[in-house]
Scaffold this active site. Sequence first.
Site, PDB file in Angstrom:
ATOM      1  N   MET A  50      49.405  14.378  22.586  1.00 19.75           N
ATOM      2  CA  MET A  50      48.459  13.533  23.433  1.00 19.75           C
ATOM      3  C   MET A  50      47.672  14.471  24.086  1.00 19.75           C
ATOM      4  O   MET A  50      47.971  15.560  24.946  1.00 19.75           O
ATOM      5  CB  MET A  50      49.376  12.627  24.409  1.00 19.75           C
ATOM      6  CG  MET A  50      49.971  11.634  24.047  1.00 19.75           C
ATOM      7  SD  MET A  50      51.307  10.649  25.084  1.00 19.75           S
ATOM      8  CE  MET A  50      52.318  11.795  25.308  1.00 19.75           C
ATOM      9  N   ALA A  51      46.245  14.267  24.006  1.00 20.28           N
ATOM     10  CA  ALA A  51      45.165  15.284  24.794  1.00 20.28           C
ATOM     11  C   ALA A  51      45.305  15.331  25.991  1.00 20.28           C
ATOM     12  O   ALA A  51      45.404  14.270  26.703  1.00 20.28           O
ATOM     13  CB  ALA A  51      43.839  14.564  24.209  1.00 20.28           C
ATOM     14  N   CYS A  80      43.524   8.902  14.814  1.00 21.60           N
ATOM     15  CA  CYS A  80      42.534   8.725  15.907  1.00 21.60           C
ATOM     16  C   CYS A  80      41.672   7.470  16.051  1.00 21.60           C
ATOM     17  O   CYS A  80      41.119   7.445  15.089  1.00 21.60           O
ATOM     18  CB  CYS A  80      41.876   9.978  16.270  1.00 21.60           C
ATOM     19  SG  CYS A  80      40.677   9.960  17.673  1.00 21.60           S
ATOM     20  N   LYS A 115      50.710  11.952  10.476  1.00 25.71           N
ATOM     21  CA  LYS A 115      50.511  10.699  11.481  1.00 25.71           C
ATOM     22  C   LYS A 115      49.500   9.904  11.159  1.00 25.71           C
ATOM     23  O   LYS A 115      48.412  10.418  11.243  1.00 25.71           O
ATOM     24  CB  LYS A 115      50.892  11.432  12.807  1.00 25.71           C
ATOM     25  CG  LYS A 115      51.141  10.078  13.838  1.00 25.71           C
ATOM     26  CD  LYS A 115      51.410  10.899  15.342  1.00 25.71           C
ATOM     27  CE  LYS A 115      51.661   9.796  16.251  1.00 25.71           C
ATOM     28  NZ  LYS A 115      50.701   8.959  16.652  1.00 25.71           N
ATOM     29  N   GLY A 124      55.142   3.566  18.501  1.00 24.33           N
ATOM     30  CA  GLY A 124      54.652   2.543  19.230  1.00 24.33           C
ATOM     31  C   GLY A 124      55.422   1.735  19.744  1.00 24.33           C
ATOM     32  O   GLY A 124      56.265   1.074  19.572  1.00 24.33           O
ATOM     33  N   ASP A 125      55.102   1.533  21.264  1.00 25.83           N
ATOM     34  CA  ASP A 125      55.795   0.760  22.237  1.00 25.83           C
ATOM     35  C   ASP A 125      57.248   1.058  22.495  1.00 25.83           C
ATOM     36  O   ASP A 125      58.184   0.133  22.570  1.00 25.83           O
ATOM     37  CB  ASP A 125      55.632  -0.673  21.645  1.00 25.83           C
ATOM     38  CG  ASP A 125      54.231  -1.134  21.822  1.00 25.83           C
ATOM     39  OD1 ASP A 125      53.540  -0.817  22.671  1.00 25.83           O
ATOM     40  OD2 ASP A 125      54.008  -1.803  20.935  1.00 25.83           O
ATOM     41  N   GLY A 169      55.380   8.385  22.508  1.00 30.86           N
ATOM     42  CA  GLY A 169      54.007   8.866  23.259  1.00 30.86           C
ATOM     43  C   GLY A 169      53.888   8.383  24.629  1.00 30.86           C
ATOM     44  O   GLY A 169      54.429   8.965  25.497  1.00 30.86           O
ATOM     45  N   ARG A 170      53.233   7.199  24.920  1.00 36.41           N
ATOM     46  CA  ARG A 170      53.016   6.954  26.393  1.00 36.41           C
ATOM     47  C   ARG A 170      54.087   6.677  27.096  1.00 36.41           C
ATOM     48  O   ARG A 170      54.082   6.778  28.513  1.00 36.41           O
ATOM     49  CB  ARG A 170      52.040   5.715  26.203  1.00 36.41           C
ATOM     50  CG  ARG A 170      50.552   5.985  25.850  1.00 36.41           C
ATOM     51  CD  ARG A 170      49.730   4.499  25.605  1.00 36.41           C
ATOM     52  NE  ARG A 170      50.379   3.667  24.582  1.00 36.41           N
ATOM     53  CZ  ARG A 170      50.041   2.551  24.571  1.00 36.41           C
ATOM     54  NH1 ARG A 170      49.352   1.777  25.597  1.00 36.41           N
ATOM     55  NH2 ARG A 170      50.795   1.729  23.500  1.00 36.41           N
TER      56      ARG A 170
END
Length: 384
Positions: free
Chosen positions: A27-28, A111, A151, A214-215, A237-238
Amino acid sequence: MTSTSTRARPLQIGSLSLDVPVVLAPMAGITNTAFRRLCREFGAGLYVCEMITSRALVERTTETMRLISHHESEVPRSIQLYGVDPTTVREAVTMIVAEDRADHLDLNFGCPVPKVTRKGGGAALPWKHDLFRGIVTEAVNAAGSIPVTVKMRTGIDKDHLTYLDAARFAQDAGVSAIALHARTASEFYSGHSDWSAIATLKEAITDVPVLGNGDIWSDSDALDMMYQTGCDGVVVGRGCLGRPWLFGDLAAAFRGEPQRFRPGLGQVIDTFRRHAQLLAEFFDSEERGCRDIRKHVAWYFKGYPVGSDLRTRLATVESLEQLDELLASLDASVPYPGDDAEGPRGRSGHPKRPVLPEGWLDSHVIAGRDAHDIHEAELNTSGG
């Protein structure tokens, strides 16, 4: 249906064996050495640096060379590359190998940012079969014994899916694993990712591991994804923003152990402060470290009784001394608040029409104007 008793098998990615099948997604501006070290202290798995542009790496820009640095505690070392030109990608990988800078390489084809896709990069690139195959093949050949993974997203939009063809090309080229963020570029980070696409990919790809992304907001989400799709591992990720201890929960869950990290405010304060210190070390600047920790304030204190005025002051902190003064004003005895501290975090956005070069979808072969546009797509923009 949920499986809460899943005990995962180790994940083999080429020569790398991971006891826990978990990967930190690049993650940037987030997954720098400081954050990776913090996540590693809580859990296990593979921790990938923020995306590196292959052209900037070949040119050895100062910022890029700093970004690919790893702390001595980071083993294995993982770098994600973004590139649009097979020759430049080959040169970047050759450099990494020759200078012994990584134990694993990942290629970013996910991206969704318009300024990248409008030039044919990111999630738009796999539509051009020859270019995609060229980049992956050059990277794998240049990497030698270092495992290379890819990815990607499911496609440009629901009418232009690319993931199955791209995954077969990547498998044939010799990659060691394939990770799928189960959204199209047009979906950006909105809605819920389509886990059924991960299951479809797992059925289609049998020679290398398939990882789902994802999620994943909790350890139970990871178990659900593994159970529902049959994937070999998860990419997070998030869900870990402001929660590096999520990797501890994931490690415990996959080992079949019951404990979970449910931090009171005091533990959150301590972790937040350590993150700031690690950032100051990473940037070799207390001022830059404090500027960078500001973006993490809302994520760390989500659900905890931290007033808006104090949050604002934390988000403008300029020194570690000032940070300590502000943190000292919080009641460290406040317990874990439950569901209010959990759930989605980070950017989501709304579905949007993908922006592509004119005529991009007319052919799967790169030619003419496409070749000119694609070279302008190599920007320092991450995501996927």
